[in-house]
Scaffold this active site. Structure first.
Site: not given
Ligand SMILES: *Cc1c(COP(=O)(O)O)cnc(C)c1O
Length: 374
Positions: A44, A98, A170, A195
């Site tokens: 952690r 998102y 992001d 992703k």
């Molecule tokens: C899926 C996603 C998130 C969140 O991510 P998690 O791994 O589900 O917590 C944030 N931003 C974008 C653009 C996403 O597609």
């Protein structure tokens, strides 16, 4: 810097001095010796060997001083925002965030006494008008979900520099293969590693990249929030990123072919893909992306979107994105189902809109699958 493909394979590998094996050994311990170290090692604390090594790989890909991995994209996002915002501060967010980020901002920030504005549109002039004396952070997400709108990264970074704000992006949809925001002066780049970085639809993780100073602030908050990733999954993510450039190149190629063919199809209305010359921000996308990514969305004409998805054989109807397998979903029934009819109109989310995450299959096979479903 080494080329992207080489960086994907080699950066941040832990040397196996015992057997000279080519892979990073996995350090599974949660209990580490402390007598000979300055700082306690603990999962952690984000400082076990696999976590540190993968952070180096992320940093190399994002051309940053430091990188860090988390147990989810949201763990990364919440750690960043709470690291830089405190009671009385103000933050600016772009529109079309998102869903999970939008929920965190609108449901939680106020409870911490943090003020925010979500821009009405993503023009720099709109961002500029929202800057106040107490603004600390500006947060963008480009390309956006699900309409693949493009925000001007360089102009956002410049505004942040002038106004003394921390700029956050992001970078999930583009991946570091197609877009490297820190080279355009952005302070912090983040990913849902669930992703493209993970890429096989089997790891939930997050990642960030930034300079040393910001890294230390974020890590300190992250140690309190506790969203660290276990060593086994850190290793799996490291293994996945070795093929990131190969996968994303194929996905760029496939999505480009599909976007073009779909935009010529009589059963399809608008196609949203930043690589298409018809995309309203195509020129801007070209100026800040080296590839246009594997995500696209399109509207069906006179075809029932649910029936259409059920007929697909190769492309799975599923939420999430960025995997080897092509997946498709209806934003109106998934990510945006809680919006009112009015909000859907404002956000451009219609019932016949489908979002396609293009995988690494053969483009011809994907086209054939779509064709038989129309
Ligand atoms: C899926 C996603 C998130 C969140 O991510 P998690 O791994 O589900 O917590 C944030 N931003 C974008 C653009 C996403 O597609």
């Amino acid at each position: 810097m080494k080329s992207l493909k080489t960086t994907c394979v080699h950066a941040g590998t832990i040397r196996d001095d015992k057997t000279m094996g080519v892979n990073s050994p996995i350090y599974t311990s949660t209990a580490y010796g402390y007598l000979d170290f300055d700082e306690a090692v603990y999962p952690r604390y984000y400082n076990i060997p696999n976590t540190v090594a993968l952070g180096e790989k992320i940093a190399a890909l994002e051309q940053a001083e430091r990188g860090m991995v988390f147990s989810s994209g949201m763990a990364a996002i919440s750690s960043i925002l709470l690291a830089f915002l405190q009671k009385g501060d103000h933050a600016i967010f772009q529109t079309g965030l998102y869903g999970g980020t939008f929920h965190f901002v609108t449901a939680e920030l106020e409870r911490f006494g943090i003020e925010y504005d979500i821009a009405a549109d993503n023009d720099i002039s709109s961002f500029k008008n929202l800057v106040r004396d107490n603004t600390r952070v500006i947060y963008i997400e480009t390309p956006s979900n699900p309409l693949l709108k493009i925000t001007d990264i360089r102009a956002t970074a410049e505004l942040a520099r002038e106004a003394g704000l921390i700029s956050v992006i992001d970078n999930t949809f583009a991946s570091p293969i197609n877009q490297v925001p820190l080279t355009m002066d952005i302070d912090i780049s983040l990913h849902s590693a669930t992703k493209y970085l993970g890429g096989h639809s089997d790891i939930c993780a997050g990642a960030i990249a930034c300079n040393e100073e910001n890294f230390l602030k974020i890590r300190s908050m992250a140690r309190s929030l506790g969203g660290s990733l276990n060593a086994q999954d850190v290793y799996l993510l490291e293994r996945s990123i070795k093929t990131l450039a190969l996968r994303v190149e194929q996905q760029n190629l496939n999505a480009g072919i599909l976007a073009e063919k779909l935009s010529e199809h009589k059963a399809v209305g608008r196609v949203h893909y930043p690589g298409l010359p018809s995309h309203p921000d195509h020129e801007l996308a070209k100026s800040q992306m080296t590839g246009f990514g594997g995500m696209l969305s399109f509207e069906l004409k006179d075809v029932d979107p649910v029936e259409f998805q059920r007929k697909l054989k190769l492309i799975s109807s599923a939420v999430s994105l960025g995997g080897l397998d092509s997946t498709i979903c209806s934003p109106a029934l998934t990510s945006h189902r809680h919006l009112t009819a009015e909000e859907k109109v404002r956000e451009g989310i219609t019932d016949p809109l489908l979002r396609l995450s293009v995988g690494v299959e053969d483009a011809e096979d994907l086209l054939e699958d779509l064709e038989q479903a129309f």
